[in-house]
Design a protein around this motif. Structure first.
Motif, PDB file in Angstrom:
ATOM      1  N   PRO A 139       0.829  -1.200   0.000  1.00 31.65           N
ATOM      2  CA  PRO A 139       0.000   0.000   0.000  1.00 31.65           C
ATOM      3  C   PRO A 139       0.872   1.261   0.000  1.00 31.65           C
ATOM      4  O   PRO A 139       2.006   1.223   0.487  1.00 31.65           O
ATOM      5  N   ALA A 140       0.351   2.346  -0.534  1.00 28.96           N
ATOM      6  CA  ALA A 140       1.122   3.590  -0.660  1.00 28.96           C
ATOM      7  C   ALA A 140       1.621   4.068   0.697  1.00 28.96           C
ATOM      8  O   ALA A 140       0.911   4.001   1.694  1.00 28.96           O
ATOM      9  N   ILE A 141       2.871   4.534   0.710  1.00 30.48           N
ATOM     10  CA  ILE A 141       3.507   5.032   1.934  1.00 30.48           C
ATOM     11  C   ILE A 141       3.893   6.485   1.706  1.00 30.48           C
ATOM     12  O   ILE A 141       4.358   6.847   0.617  1.00 30.48           O
ATOM     13  N   GLU A 142       3.730   7.313   2.729  1.00 24.77           N
ATOM     14  CA  GLU A 142       4.068   8.734   2.574  1.00 24.77           C
ATOM     15  C   GLU A 142       5.576   8.917   2.437  1.00 24.77           C
ATOM     16  O   GLU A 142       6.366   8.282   3.146  1.00 24.77           O
ATOM     17  N   LEU A 143       5.941   9.822   1.548  1.00 29.41           N
ATOM     18  CA  LEU A 143       7.349  10.138   1.329  1.00 29.41           C
ATOM     19  C   LEU A 143       7.795  11.200   2.334  1.00 29.41           C
ATOM     20  O   LEU A 143       7.123  12.218   2.521  1.00 29.41           O
ATOM     21  N   GLY A 144       8.902  10.955   3.021  1.00 30.31           N
ATOM     22  CA  GLY A 144       9.472  11.955   3.920  1.00 30.31           C
ATOM     23  C   GLY A 144      10.299  12.947   3.120  1.00 30.31           C
ATOM     24  O   GLY A 144      10.007  14.128   3.084  1.00 30.31           O
ATOM     25  N   TRP A 145      11.327  12.441   2.489  1.00 28.56           N
ATOM     26  CA  TRP A 145      12.144  13.313   1.644  1.00 28.56           C
ATOM     27  C   TRP A 145      12.880  12.478   0.623  1.00 28.56           C
ATOM     28  O   TRP A 145      12.988  11.257   0.772  1.00 28.56           O
ATOM     29  N   TYR A 146      13.336  13.136  -0.410  1.00 24.99           N
ATOM     30  CA  TYR A 146      14.079  12.395  -1.414  1.00 24.99           C
ATOM     31  C   TYR A 146      15.337  13.160  -1.766  1.00 24.99           C
ATOM     32  O   TYR A 146      15.468  14.355  -1.488  1.00 24.99           O
ATOM     33  N   GLU A 147      16.242  12.445  -2.381  1.00 25.65           N
ATOM     34  CA  GLU A 147      17.524  13.040  -2.711  1.00 25.65           C
ATOM     35  C   GLU A 147      18.034  12.324  -3.957  1.00 25.65           C
ATOM     36  O   GLU A 147      17.899  11.107  -4.071  1.00 25.65           O
ATOM     37  N   GLN A 235      11.801  15.354 -10.758  1.00 27.34           N
ATOM     38  CA  GLN A 235      12.068  16.452  -9.841  1.00 27.34           C
ATOM     39  C   GLN A 235      11.311  17.701 -10.255  1.00 27.34           C
ATOM     40  O   GLN A 235      10.874  18.479  -9.429  1.00 27.34           O
ATOM     41  N   ALA A 236      11.154  17.860 -11.581  1.00 26.15           N
ATOM     42  CA  ALA A 236      10.509  19.067 -12.077  1.00 26.15           C
ATOM     43  C   ALA A 236       9.024  19.119 -11.736  1.00 26.15           C
ATOM     44  O   ALA A 236       8.449  20.195 -11.634  1.00 26.15           O
ATOM     45  N   VAL A 237       8.389  17.957 -11.524  1.00 25.14           N
ATOM     46  CA  VAL A 237       6.955  18.015 -11.223  1.00 25.14           C
ATOM     47  C   VAL A 237       6.690  18.502  -9.801  1.00 25.14           C
ATOM     48  O   VAL A 237       5.570  18.842  -9.461  1.00 25.14           O
ATOM     49  N   GLY A 238       7.721  18.576  -8.967  1.00 26.33           N
ATOM     50  CA  GLY A 238       7.533  19.136  -7.635  1.00 26.33           C
ATOM     51  C   GLY A 238       6.909  18.143  -6.671  1.00 26.33           C
ATOM     52  O   GLY A 238       5.744  18.256  -6.293  1.00 26.33           O
ATOM     53  N   ILE A 239       7.666  17.157  -6.282  1.00 25.02           N
ATOM     54  CA  ILE A 239       7.181  16.159  -5.329  1.00 25.02           C
ATOM     55  C   ILE A 239       7.101  16.801  -3.942  1.00 25.02           C
ATOM     56  O   ILE A 239       8.036  17.483  -3.520  1.00 25.02           O
ATOM     57  N   ILE A 240       6.000  16.592  -3.249  1.00 21.28           N
ATOM     58  CA  ILE A 240       5.858  17.159  -1.906  1.00 21.28           C
ATOM     59  C   ILE A 240       6.477  16.206  -0.887  1.00 21.28           C
ATOM     60  O   ILE A 240       6.152  15.019  -0.852  1.00 21.28           O
ATOM     61  N   GLN A 241       7.375  16.748  -0.078  1.00 19.68           N
ATOM     62  CA  GLN A 241       8.094  15.939   0.903  1.00 19.68           C
ATOM     63  C   GLN A 241       7.517  16.201   2.298  1.00 19.68           C
ATOM     64  O   GLN A 241       7.563  17.319   2.786  1.00 19.68           O
ATOM     65  N   GLY A 242       6.989  15.161   2.911  1.00 19.17           N
ATOM     66  CA  GLY A 242       6.310  15.316   4.195  1.00 19.17           C
ATOM     67  C   GLY A 242       7.250  15.691   5.333  1.00 19.17           C
ATOM     68  O   GLY A 242       6.833  16.269   6.328  1.00 19.17           O
ATOM     69  N   ASP A 243       8.521  15.359   5.194  1.00 19.86           N
ATOM     70  CA  ASP A 243       9.515  15.702   6.211  1.00 19.86           C
ATOM     71  C   ASP A 243      10.642  16.465   5.522  1.00 19.86           C
ATOM     72  O   ASP A 243      11.768  16.008   5.435  1.00 19.86           O
ATOM     73  N   TRP A 244      10.286  17.640   5.048  1.00 21.21           N
ATOM     74  CA  TRP A 244      11.192  18.387   4.183  1.00 21.21           C
ATOM     75  C   TRP A 244      12.509  18.716   4.856  1.00 21.21           C
ATOM     76  O   TRP A 244      13.569  18.722   4.255  1.00 21.21           O
ATOM     77  N   ASN A 245      12.440  19.005   6.172  1.00 20.94           N
ATOM     78  CA  ASN A 245      13.678  19.371   6.858  1.00 20.94           C
ATOM     79  C   ASN A 245      14.430  18.142   7.385  1.00 20.94           C
ATOM     80  O   ASN A 245      15.428  18.275   8.069  1.00 20.94           O
ATOM     81  N   ARG A 246      13.937  16.972   7.075  1.00 20.99           N
ATOM     82  CA  ARG A 246      14.661  15.729   7.326  1.00 20.99           C
ATOM     83  C   ARG A 246      14.966  15.483   8.796  1.00 20.99           C
ATOM     84  O   ARG A 246      16.026  14.968   9.137  1.00 20.99           O
ATOM     85  N   ASN A 247      14.050  15.916   9.672  1.00 20.65           N
ATOM     86  CA  ASN A 247      14.302  15.720  11.102  1.00 20.65           C
ATOM     87  C   ASN A 247      13.410  14.636  11.687  1.00 20.65           C
ATOM     88  O   ASN A 247      13.275  14.515  12.892  1.00 20.65           O
TER      89      ASN A 247
END
Ligand code: HEC
Length: 453
Positions: A139-147, A235-247
């Motif tokens: 099942p789909a899992i929320e993305l925290g951040w990507y690199e 990357q250009a489509v603008g993926i929303i990162q749920g934990d953008w500050n990676r903390n």
């Protein structure tokens, strides 16, 4: 003569524009374009009962800043100079420099251009996009951040485990990915966006070999040279990162998310949090107050808070020219509490610790540099004295940073002798204290440079 040349040139041009021969000739449309101006409704003054009490601050605010338009023009515009980080000019986000863009900041996401991870406020994070495989093996899992780690492509065997920093696409998920570790999985990675209705729609795909790394929450997708463009597009489509500050804190969760301006909830408006440096007892990262400009006064703050409090959270749009309801505003009970100057900045808790850690190495001990001891007990009292470099100024002149020599040395003012402080012990050059520390010291001086309180 002249005229006829221009006329013939014009006809050549027309011929060129219309295309030579063949092309159907342009036919002018007939009729008129209807025009029905939809002008914003102007506020009906008198819709709120005016404040009739005796508090001079409330009376002043009501007189000087009767509407949201006045608030934007007289307070926000001045507070949002281009040199500070609280709000920005038209090149950056948020743009609060017109009444229109100010109104658009109501309920708008905050902190979209943070500059660095450390300046992302958790409560400005949004619910991240989710990820699963098109083949739906989990099942789909929320993305925290990507690199995307750039580097020469290395091909791993299916049963090899790539290192955590292998060149390629790295996704850091909110929960462990329920796939076997230690071997590759072929799959179409699918990014889904939550549209608030509970429905998730897929908006981007990336088909490659994937591995589950580390604690199971780290997905690694291989990027061959021929896939580089696909990853760029992703990357250009603008993926929303749920934990953008990676903390590891997903700030938008549990209704913790806040917008730039929160209708009906001044205490949970990012702009207010940034001005104060804290929100509901938690620090808000970033420079606290506009260094270059005068901080908003108590009157200004009262107008801002009462305006926000009076905005209907359920409305679809807001009319900035409606009068601010001061009489019905909870903040009129104690406007002084809204003072930004000095708020939370004390000598013992904030200013002295900064001086001790950044200056004490040189301005302490048996023979402090320039004879100035900032380290040992009694420093506050010594700062009431005159500077040796400029004996017309005290180190600290309460209420007047521009007459406080210690402040001028920290700000690197053109009038100082010697270097801007602190001196960098590594190379004897100057560096500047971080903006938030300068901000605190300036605020403390403005508020009267008290030893306690
Ligand atoms: C690496 C050593 C060093 C550090 C760290 C340092 N200073 Fe200095 N400071 C000096 C020296 C040397 C002078 C005299 C020469 C000059 O002004 O450039 C001086 C001069 C001063 C003066 C002028 C004294 C007077 O009587 O007019 C002030 C004020 C001052 N420092 C404040 C600070 C503050 C505040 C900090 C910390 C934020 C700091 N300094 C950090 C070495 C240092």
């Amino acid at each position: 003569m002249m005229r006829s040349t221009i006329a013939s040139m014009a006809s050549v041009l027309t011929a060129l524009l219309l295309g030579c021969g063949g092309a159907p000739s342009y036919k002018e449309p007939e009729g008129t374009i209807p025009f029905e101006p939809t002008r914003p409704e102007l506020g009906s003054p008198g819709a709120v009962t005016p404040y009739t009490g005796a508090d001079p601050i409330v009376l002043e605010a009501q007189m000087k800043l009767p509407t949201g338009v006045d608030l934007q023009r007289k307070v926000i515009l001045r507070t949002c100079g281009p040199t500070n980080g609280v709000c920005h000019n038209q090149k950056e986000y948020p743009d609060l420099h017109t009444t229109g863009t100010f109104a658009a900041a109501i309920n708008a996401p905050c902190n979209l251009q943070p500059g660095s991870f450390a300046s992302v406020y958790d409560r400005c994070e949004r619910v991240g996009d989710s990820f699963n495989f098109g083949e739906k093996s989990f099942p789909a899992i929320e993305l925290g951040w990507y690199e995307v780690i750039v580097g020469a492509f290395v091909e791993y065997e299916d049963d090899e485990v790539p290192p955590s920093d292998a060149p390629g696409l790295h996704l850091h998920m909110r929960e462990p990915v329920p796939l076997a570790q230690g071997r590759a999985h072929w799959g179409t990675g699918t990014f889904l966006r939550n549209f608030g209705t509970g429905e998730k729609l897929s908006f981007a795909n990336y088909n490659t070999r994937w591995w589950v790394l580390d604690d199971g929450r780290h997905l690694y997708g291989e990027v061959h040279d021929y896939q580089a463009e696909d990853v760029e597009e992703l990357q250009a489509v603008g993926i929303i990162q749920g934990d953008w500050n990676r903390n590891d804190l997903f700030g938008a969760r549990e209704n913790q998310g806040v917008p730039l301006l929160n209708p009906g909830k001044p205490e949970e408006s990012y702009l207010v949090g940034r001005l104060r440096g804290h929100m509901q007892g938690e620090p808000v990262p970033g420079t606290r107050m506009p260094l270059a400009n005068q901080p908003p006064s108590v009157t200004d703050m009262l107008a801002l808070m009462c305006w926000l409090e009076g905005l209907d959270p359920n409305a679809a749009s807001w009319n900035l020219s409606s009068p601010i309801n001061y009489a019905g505003c909870s903040y009129i009970a104690n406007p002084q509490a809204l003072s930004l100057v000095g708020a939370g900045v004390t000598w013992r808790e904030r200013v002295w610790p900064i001086l001790k850690s950044s200056c004490g190495g040189c301005h302490g001990g048996a023979s402090p540099q320039a004879g100035l001891d900032l380290l040992s007990e009694g420093a506050w009292g010594r700062l009431r004295g005159l500077s040796t470099q400029n004996s017309t100024l005290k180190f600290i002149d309460a209420g007047r940073p521009e007459k406080s020599y210690l402040w001028l040395k920290l700000a690197g003012d053109g009038s100082i002798s010697g270097r801007r402080m602190p001196v960098d012990p590594l190379n004897s050059g100057s560096r500047a204290l971080p903006a938030d520390q300068l901000d605190s010291i300036q605020t403390w001086i403005l508020a009267g440079a008290l030893e306690d309180g």
